[in-house]
Design a protein around this motif. Structure first.
Motif, PDB file in Angstrom:
ATOM      1  N   PHE A 177     -14.004  -7.137   2.363  1.00 24.59           N
ATOM      2  CA  PHE A 177     -14.105  -6.502   0.847  1.00 24.59           C
ATOM      3  C   PHE A 177     -13.066  -5.239   1.157  1.00 24.59           C
ATOM      4  N   ALA A 178     -13.448  -4.525   2.250  1.00 20.64           N
ATOM      5  CA  ALA A 178     -12.913  -3.240   2.752  1.00 20.64           C
ATOM      6  C   ALA A 178     -11.368  -3.428   3.129  1.00 20.64           C
ATOM      7  N   ALA A 179     -11.053  -4.626   3.824  1.00 19.57           N
ATOM      8  CA  ALA A 179      -9.689  -5.038   4.070  1.00 19.57           C
ATOM      9  C   ALA A 179      -8.506  -5.146   2.908  1.00 19.57           C
ATOM     10  N   LEU A 180      -9.149  -5.381   1.948  1.00 22.90           N
ATOM     11  CA  LEU A 180      -8.362  -5.535   0.438  1.00 22.90           C
ATOM     12  C   LEU A 180      -7.779  -4.306  -0.061  1.00 22.90           C
ATOM     13  N   PHE A 181      -8.354  -3.091   0.702  1.00 26.04           N
ATOM     14  CA  PHE A 181      -8.135  -1.847   0.172  1.00 26.04           C
ATOM     15  C   PHE A 181      -7.092  -1.072   1.002  1.00 26.04           C
ATOM     16  N   ALA A 182      -6.182  -0.199   0.563  1.00 23.16           N
ATOM     17  CA  ALA A 182      -5.252   0.488   1.317  1.00 23.16           C
ATOM     18  C   ALA A 182      -6.310   1.624   2.024  1.00 23.16           C
ATOM     19  N   PRO A 183      -5.700   2.303   3.256  1.00 23.27           N
ATOM     20  CA  PRO A 183      -6.403   3.424   3.909  1.00 23.27           C
ATOM     21  C   PRO A 183      -6.766   4.279   2.884  1.00 23.27           C
TER      22      PRO A 183
ATOM     23  N   ARG B 150      -0.434  -1.807  -4.091  1.00 19.76           N
ATOM     24  CA  ARG B 150       0.614  -1.453  -3.308  1.00 19.76           C
ATOM     25  C   ARG B 150       0.815  -2.365  -2.286  1.00 19.76           C
ATOM     26  N   ASP B 151       1.857  -2.974  -1.895  1.00 20.16           N
ATOM     27  CA  ASP B 151       1.993  -3.643  -0.861  1.00 20.16           C
ATOM     28  C   ASP B 151       0.993  -4.946  -0.682  1.00 20.16           C
ATOM     29  N   GLY B 152       0.310  -5.211  -1.873  1.00 22.59           N
ATOM     30  CA  GLY B 152      -0.604  -6.302  -1.888  1.00 22.59           C
ATOM     31  C   GLY B 152      -1.951  -5.930  -1.360  1.00 22.59           C
ATOM     32  N   LEU B 153      -2.184  -4.608  -1.505  1.00 22.62           N
ATOM     33  CA  LEU B 153      -3.355  -4.020  -1.417  1.00 22.62           C
ATOM     34  C   LEU B 153      -3.739  -3.101  -2.605  1.00 22.62           C
ATOM     35  N   ILE B 154      -5.173  -2.921  -2.606  1.00 20.25           N
ATOM     36  CA  ILE B 154      -5.945  -2.064  -3.863  1.00 20.25           C
ATOM     37  C   ILE B 154      -5.865  -0.531  -3.456  1.00 20.25           C
ATOM     38  N   THR B 155      -4.938   0.016  -4.328  1.00 23.50           N
ATOM     39  CA  THR B 155      -5.011   1.511  -4.119  1.00 23.50           C
ATOM     40  C   THR B 155      -5.852   2.401  -4.918  1.00 23.50           C
TER      41      THR B 155
ATOM     42  N   GLU C 232      -3.828 -14.059  -5.873  1.00 19.15           N
ATOM     43  CA  GLU C 232      -4.394 -14.300  -4.479  1.00 19.15           C
ATOM     44  C   GLU C 232      -5.320 -13.230  -4.159  1.00 19.15           C
ATOM     45  N   LEU C 233      -4.975 -11.859  -4.564  1.00 15.14           N
ATOM     46  CA  LEU C 233      -5.558 -10.704  -3.953  1.00 15.14           C
ATOM     47  C   LEU C 233      -6.906 -10.957  -4.789  1.00 15.14           C
TER      48      LEU C 233
END
Length: 136
Positions: A26-32, A115-120, A9-10
């Motif tokens: 796009f940015a929202a797919l990434f961890a802070p 991690r937790d569904g986000l790209i790190t 899905e990601l």
């Protein structure tokens, strides 16, 4: 922020925001604290490295405003690893450089840590000569 996205899905969401030119999405797919590494981009002494979601957003906006227009962006192979939070993806990207009208096609290998569904961590290994030859 945790999400229940599966890796597939990601990847589907990433494809859509890239094709839509949605830098915010796009940015929202990434961890802070995410990092993008592109060892073959930038210069030999300073490969491209982008740290943090805000810097990723800025980079995505610059790329989406550039003369590179992506028309197809597809996963050609997805390799699961022994670590469920690490994916190896083979990609095919087809597009046009609008300033020259020249088409391009590039295959890359990307390694994503999740991690937790986000790209790190996102590492992309593609041939930078393709865009240079198309006149980027």
């Amino acid at each position: 922020m945790s999400t229940s996205r599966t890796p597939a899905e990601l990847l589907d969401r990433r494809r859509q925001v890239i094709l839509d030119g949605d830098a915010e999405g796009f940015a929202a797919l990434f961890a802070p604290d995410a990092v993008i590494d592109m060892p073959f981009e930038g210069t030999p002494d300073a490969p491209l490295r982008i740290e943090g979601q805000e810097a990723i957003r800025d980079y995505a906006q610059r790329m989406m405003n550039s003369p590179v227009r992506i028309e197809e962006f597809d996963v050609t192979a997805l390799h699961q690893t022994q670590d469920s939070e690490v994916l190896v993806v083979e990609m095919r990207t087809i597009g046009t450089v609008t300033t020259t009208g020249k088409p391009f096609s590039v295959t890359s290998v990307q390694i994503l840590h999740l991690r937790d569904g986000l790209i790190t961590l996102f590492r992309a290994y593609g041939d930078p000569r393709v865009l240079a030859q198309a006149g980027r």
